[in-house]
Design an enzyme around this catalytic site. Structure first.
Site, short mmCIF file in Angstrom:
data_model
loop_
_atom_site.label_atom_id
_atom_site.label_comp_id
_atom_site.label_asym_id
_atom_site.label_seq_id
_atom_site.Cartn_x
_atom_site.Cartn_y
_atom_site.Cartn_z
N GLU A 86 8.95 4.18 -4.82
CA GLU A 86 8.86 4.65 -3.31
C GLU A 86 7.94 5.43 -2.71
O GLU A 86 7.86 6.37 -3.49
CB GLU A 86 10.27 5.02 -2.81
N ASP A 87 7.53 5.36 -1.67
CA ASP A 87 6.51 6.37 -1.20
C ASP A 87 7.20 7.49 -0.50
O ASP A 87 6.81 8.81 -0.78
CB ASP A 87 5.64 5.93 -0.10
N ASP A 100 13.12 8.86 3.75
CA ASP A 100 13.61 9.64 5.13
C ASP A 100 15.06 9.43 5.40
O ASP A 100 15.68 10.40 4.81
CB ASP A 100 12.44 8.85 6.02
N PHE A 109 6.51 13.95 10.67
CA PHE A 109 5.69 12.64 10.35
C PHE A 109 4.45 12.83 9.41
O PHE A 109 3.57 13.70 9.74
CB PHE A 109 5.48 11.72 11.50
N ARG A 165 -3.66 4.92 5.51
CA ARG A 165 -3.08 4.87 4.34
C ARG A 165 -4.11 5.26 3.01
O ARG A 165 -3.76 5.61 1.97
CB ARG A 165 -2.75 3.46 4.04
P1 IMP Z 1 13.88 5.47 5.38
O1 IMP Z 1 14.64 4.07 5.20
O2 IMP Z 1 14.21 5.86 6.75
O3 IMP Z 1 14.32 6.39 4.38
O4 IMP Z 1 12.45 5.28 5.42
C1 IMP Z 1 11.51 4.55 4.57
C2 IMP Z 1 10.31 4.05 4.92
O5 IMP Z 1 9.91 4.52 6.10
C3 IMP Z 1 9.28 4.47 4.06
O6 IMP Z 1 9.02 3.71 3.06
C4 IMP Z 1 8.01 4.54 4.93
O7 IMP Z 1 7.39 3.30 5.04
C5 IMP Z 1 8.47 4.90 6.34
N1 IMP Z 1 8.57 6.43 6.51
C6 IMP Z 1 9.33 7.28 6.62
N2 IMP Z 1 8.91 8.47 6.94
C7 IMP Z 1 7.78 8.42 7.13
C8 IMP Z 1 6.53 9.12 7.53
O8 IMP Z 1 6.63 10.54 7.62
N3 IMP Z 1 5.28 8.48 7.56
C9 IMP Z 1 4.87 7.27 7.27
N4 IMP Z 1 6.15 6.18 6.94
C10 IMP Z 1 7.27 6.94 6.88
#
Ligand code: IMP
Length: 180
Positions: free
Chosen positions: A102-103, A106, A155, A168
């Site tokens: 995963e990148d 959050d 963010f 990206r």
């Molecule tokens: P989560 O499901 O809230 O944990 O978010 C996961 C996805 O949200 C990641 O795979 C990202 O694609 C996107 N995301 C979450 N935080 C950021 C950020 O700070 N910048 C860009 N994309 C984000």
């Protein structure tokens, strides 16, 4: 670039050098873990494609690569709270060691969703790795085995992460300073 993106102010928080150094450390740990095992490395699209390609080239083991597409942000900087699969794996993972790449984690919703849909497919193991983790944004629990960097709940863009699909390609991670 579109006009509404022209005024975004970016501040680098993790340099290209720091990212590459940390990737080497994570890859060494994963090489130790998967030595003499066969691994299915799964790239979670779109955000992790750059991290995935740098990481897997540093892991020394028997490996196949797969891609899964998920979306949760839908062109906004706030999570919609809803995770959608846009592309499924095209191979069975039953009995296999799986590495989910995963990148960023959050809220944890995406990783939680991934684990819930992949566990019933009976992999031998699931290991999770994320480049970035925002512990303060957590809404649900999910298993995270390796974290590149813990960051505050801001963010960020770059190194695969986007704002409205832009940024990206940046080789570093930057905080967006002026989002409401
Ligand atoms: P989560 O499901 O809230 O944990 O978010 C996961 C996805 O949200 C990641 O795979 C990202 O694609 C996107 N995301 C979450 N935080 C950021 C950020 O700070 N910048 C860009 N994309 C984000």
């Amino acid at each position: 670039m579109k006009n509404d993106l022209d005024n975004l102010q970016l501040k680098t928080i993790i340099t290209e050098k720091e990212i590459q150094k940390r990737i080497k450390e994570i890859a060494t740990a994963l090489t130790d873990k998967f030595q003499k095992k066969s691994l299915v490395a799964v790239c979670v699209l779109k955000g992790s494609f750059i991290f995935f390609s740098d990481l897997i080239r540093q892991i020394d083991c028997d490996m196949t690569c797969e891609f899964i597409g998920l979306s949760s942000y839908q062109n906004h900087h706030q999570s919609s709270g809803e995770v959608k699969m846009t592309l499924d794996l095209n191979t069975a993972i039953e009995g296999k060691h799986v590495l989910l790449v995963e990148d960023i984690i959050d809220t944890g919703l995406t990783m939680n969703y991934l684990q819930e849909i992949l566990q019933p497919r009976k992999p031998k193991s699931i290991t999770t790795v994320t480049l970035l983790h925002k512990p303060d944004a957590k809404k649900v629990d999910c298993k995270i085995d390796q974290v590149g960097f813990k960051i505050p709940n801001d963010f960020v863009v770059g190194y695969g992460l986007d704002y409205q699909n832009y940024y990206r390609h940046l080789p570093y991670i930057a905080r967006v300073e002026n989002l409401n």
